[in-house]
Design an enzyme around this catalytic site. Structure first.
Site, PDB file in Angstrom:
ATOM      1  CE1 TYR A 135      -3.557   2.658   0.605  1.00 39.70           C
ATOM      2  CE2 TYR A 135      -2.122   3.411   2.369  1.00 39.70           C
ATOM      3  CZ  TYR A 135      -3.206   3.612   1.540  1.00 39.70           C
ATOM      4  OH  TYR A 135      -3.913   4.777   1.629  1.00 39.70           O
ATOM      5  CE  LYS A 139      -2.866   6.303  -1.152  1.00 41.71           C
ATOM      6  NZ  LYS A 139      -3.709   7.354  -1.783  1.00 41.71           N
TER       7      LYS A 139
END
Lengths: 326, 326
Positions: A135, A139
Site C-alpha cells: 500500500y 502511494k
C-alpha cells in the site's frame, strides 16, 4: 469555489464533503458508490477511476480536486487491485486535473515511509520514502505521478501524507475496518487467518476465550508496546480544507497526523477500564509498530492544530459503543 | 542456467533468446504472441503480464528472469495501457520473481532521465530521474517497484537503463517502428497526425513531395540538429547477457547505450548519399533531441563494449534496404 472530492463516500470523504458544502462551496463527490449520508447541497457522481471520460466531465470547471479515493489493503494477494485503483487511478486523476486546470490536493500516506521501522523519530517529510508495505509503495508511486504532471503539464498540486486517522465513534467498534483488528482479539485472529499468517494466528489463539469479547494489547516480539498516532477524521478534514485554501503550499509534501502518538500499554488498559472488557497482553511474532510523526510542517504551512486528542476521542468511542450495544 | 525472458517476441527478446539458447541455457520466452522466428531449443509461453498464475508457473525453478516486456508508446492517449502493461505488469513480474527466488534483470530506459533536456551531458546514472515522457514515468515507477521487492522480499535484481537501440537492418526501413518516423518524412507526418500534433504536421508538410520518399534531418526550433546514440540490438543483447552473468551488480542501475551519439546533420546526408534518396532539413517547432549517454558504469561493472558502431550498422542498413526493394 467548485471542489471535486474523489473517494467521497469514504470515511474522510463524507466528512469533508459535508464541511465544504456547509461552507458554501459547490461540491461534487465522486465515488464507486453513493455516500450513505448525502451531504445537503452537494452533488455526487458514481464513477470509478478507470472512467477517464467521467473524470474529465466531473473535473470540468473545478477550481480544486481533492483526490482521496484509494484502495486500502494490507493483503498482498490484492496487489493487482491496489495498483489498478491507486496507481493507474491516480494517473487518470492527475491527467484529468491537469487538463481541467484544477488544483490538486492529493492524499498520500505516512506509509510512504517505513513507519514500522523508521530511521529516526519523529518521522518528518525529510525521512526517506522507503515504504515497507505494498500500500505504501502504491502511494509513493502516486506522489511521483503527481510530481510528473507538475513538471510536464503545469499541474498545481500539494501532497498530504496522512498518518493514521479514525472516526472516534468507531475506535471501540469491533466491526471497524481499522480498530476491529487493531484492538479486538477475535477480529485480529480473523484478519490474520485471511492473510494466511499462521505464525500470528498461533500467537494470538491461546489468548482467546470462547464467548468473550476481549481487547488486545499488541507488543512486538521483544515486548515493546505498539505506539502510533490516532488522528480524528474531523481534524484531518480541517487539514485538507486548510490545504485547499493554501495554494502557496503547492509543490510541497506535508505530513498530517495526531500531535501525539499513544502507547497501547496505556491506551488498551484505559479502553478496558471504560468498557468493562478484559484484554490480552500479547508479544506478537513481529516487530512492534512504534512510531511518532511530526506535525511541524503542517502547523507551519497550513496552521494545522488537531482539536480531538485521544482522550476526547475515547470519551466519544465509549459513548458510541454503549449506544450500539443498547 | 534456466532463464526466462519476458517480451521474448520483441526486437531485443528474439535476439536475446537465440543467443541464450545457443549458449546452452534452458530458455523460456514469455510474450503475448509467439516470436516470428522461434529460437532452436528455446521454449515459449504465450501469456500476458496480467496473468499472475501464468507468470508463477513460467518462473518456477528459474535462475534468472530478464524482464523486457513493456508497452512502448509516446502517445498520451495510451496512458492507461502503458500503466497497465509497464507498471502493473512489472509489479506482477517482480512479485513472481521474488516468490520464485529468481534473479531479476530489469529493463528500464534512459527515458527515466529527461533525455530531451538533460541537466548535463553525457547523461550518467547520477542524473536526476525526472522523466519528460509518460513512457519514462512508467519506467521510473518500475525501478521503484523493483527496489521495493529488493528491500522487502529479498529480490536479487539489477536495473539496466537502455538508451535507444535498433536492429541495423531496420535503420533505413520506413516501416520501422522507430526509424520510420525518425528518418522518413512521410512516416513522421503520419505519426504526428496520429498524435494530433498539428504544429508539427504544419512544419513538416511543406517539405513533402508527392510520390517521393524523402529522408528527414530533424533540427530543434533553434536549428540545433538532433543528436543521440543508436545502439545495435546485438550489442544490447551482449550487455544483458553480461548482466545475467554479473550478480555482483545487483542493487545497481546501469545505463547501456551506444559509445558515441551521432548528429543527424552528419547521419542523414550520409544516409541520403548511400540510398540515393533526397532529404528535408527541417527546424521543428520543438527543442532538439540532443543528448549523449555515458557507458562508463556499464563498461566498468559489466565489461560492456559495443561492437557495432553506427558506420557498421549503416552498411547493413543500406544492404537490407537494397534487398527489400529488390
Amino acid at each position: 469555489m467548485r471542489i471535486v472530492v474523489t473517494g467521497a463516500a469514504g470515511r474522510l470523504g463524507r466528512t469533508l464533503v459535508q464541511r465544504l458544502a456547509a461552507d458554501g462551496h459547490r461540491t461534487t463527490g465522486v465515488d464507486l458508490a453513493a455516500p450513505r449520508d448525502r451531504a445537503a447541497g452537494a452533488e455526487h457522481v458514481v464513477l470509478g477511476l478507470d472512467d477517464r471520460a467521467g473524470l474529465a466531465a466531473a473535473f470540468d470547471g473545478a477550481d480544486a480536486v481533492v483526490h482521496l479515493a484509494a484502495m486500502m489493503s494490507w493483503n498482498p494477494a490484492e496487489l493487482t487491485d491496489m495498483f489498478r485503483v491507486n496507481v493507474l487511478g491516480t494517473a487518470h486523476v492527475a491527467d484529468a486535473a491537469a487538463t481541467a486546470g484544477a488544483r490538486l490536493v492529493h492524499a498520500s500516506s505516512g506509509e510512504v515511509y517505513p513507519e514500522i521501522k523508521p530511521d529516526y523519530q519523529p518521522l518528518d517529510e525529510e525521512h526517506p520514502r522507503n515504504p515497507a508495505s505494498l500500500y505504501g509503495l502504491t502511494k509513493k508511486l502516486d506522489e511521483d505521478i503527481v510530481d510528473f504532471y507538475r513538471r510536464t503539464r503545469g499541474l498545481r498540486a500539494v501532497v498530504l501524507r496522512f498518518s493514521h486517522f479514525q472516526d472516534a465513534a468507531e475506535l471501540l467498534d469491533e466491526r471497524g475496518f481499522f480498530s476491529g483488528p487493531r484492538f479486538f482479539l477475535h477480529r485480529r485472529i480473523e484478519q490474520q487467518r485471511g492473510f494466511g499468517n499462521d505464525a500470528m494466528v498461533a500467537a494470538l489463539l491461546p489468548h482467546a476465550v470462547e464467548g468473550e469479547t476481549r481487547l488486545l494489547l499488541s507488543r512486538g516480539s521483544d515486548g515493546t508496546p505498539f505506539r502510533m498516532g490516532i488522528l480524528d477524521t474531523r481534524d484531518l478534514a480541517s487539514g485538507v480544507i486548510a490545504a485547499i485554501g493554501t495554494p502557496e503550499a503547492d509543490g510541497e509534501a506535508i505530513g498530517i497526523g495526531a500531535d501525539d502518538s499513544v502507547g497501547f500499554d496505556a491506551l488498551v488498559p484505559e479502553m478496558a477500564k471504560r468498557t468493562g472488557l478484559g484484554y490480552a497482553d500479547v508479544a506478537l511474532p513481529a516487530p512492534a509498530v512504534h512510531y511518532t510523526t511530526s506535525n511541524r510542517k503542517a502547523r507551519d504551512l497550513l496552521g494545522f492544530v488537531p482539536e480531538w486528542p485521544i482522550d476526547r476521542m475515547l470519551d466519544e468511542a465509549v459513548a458510541a459503543r454503549a449506544a450500539r450495544l443498547g
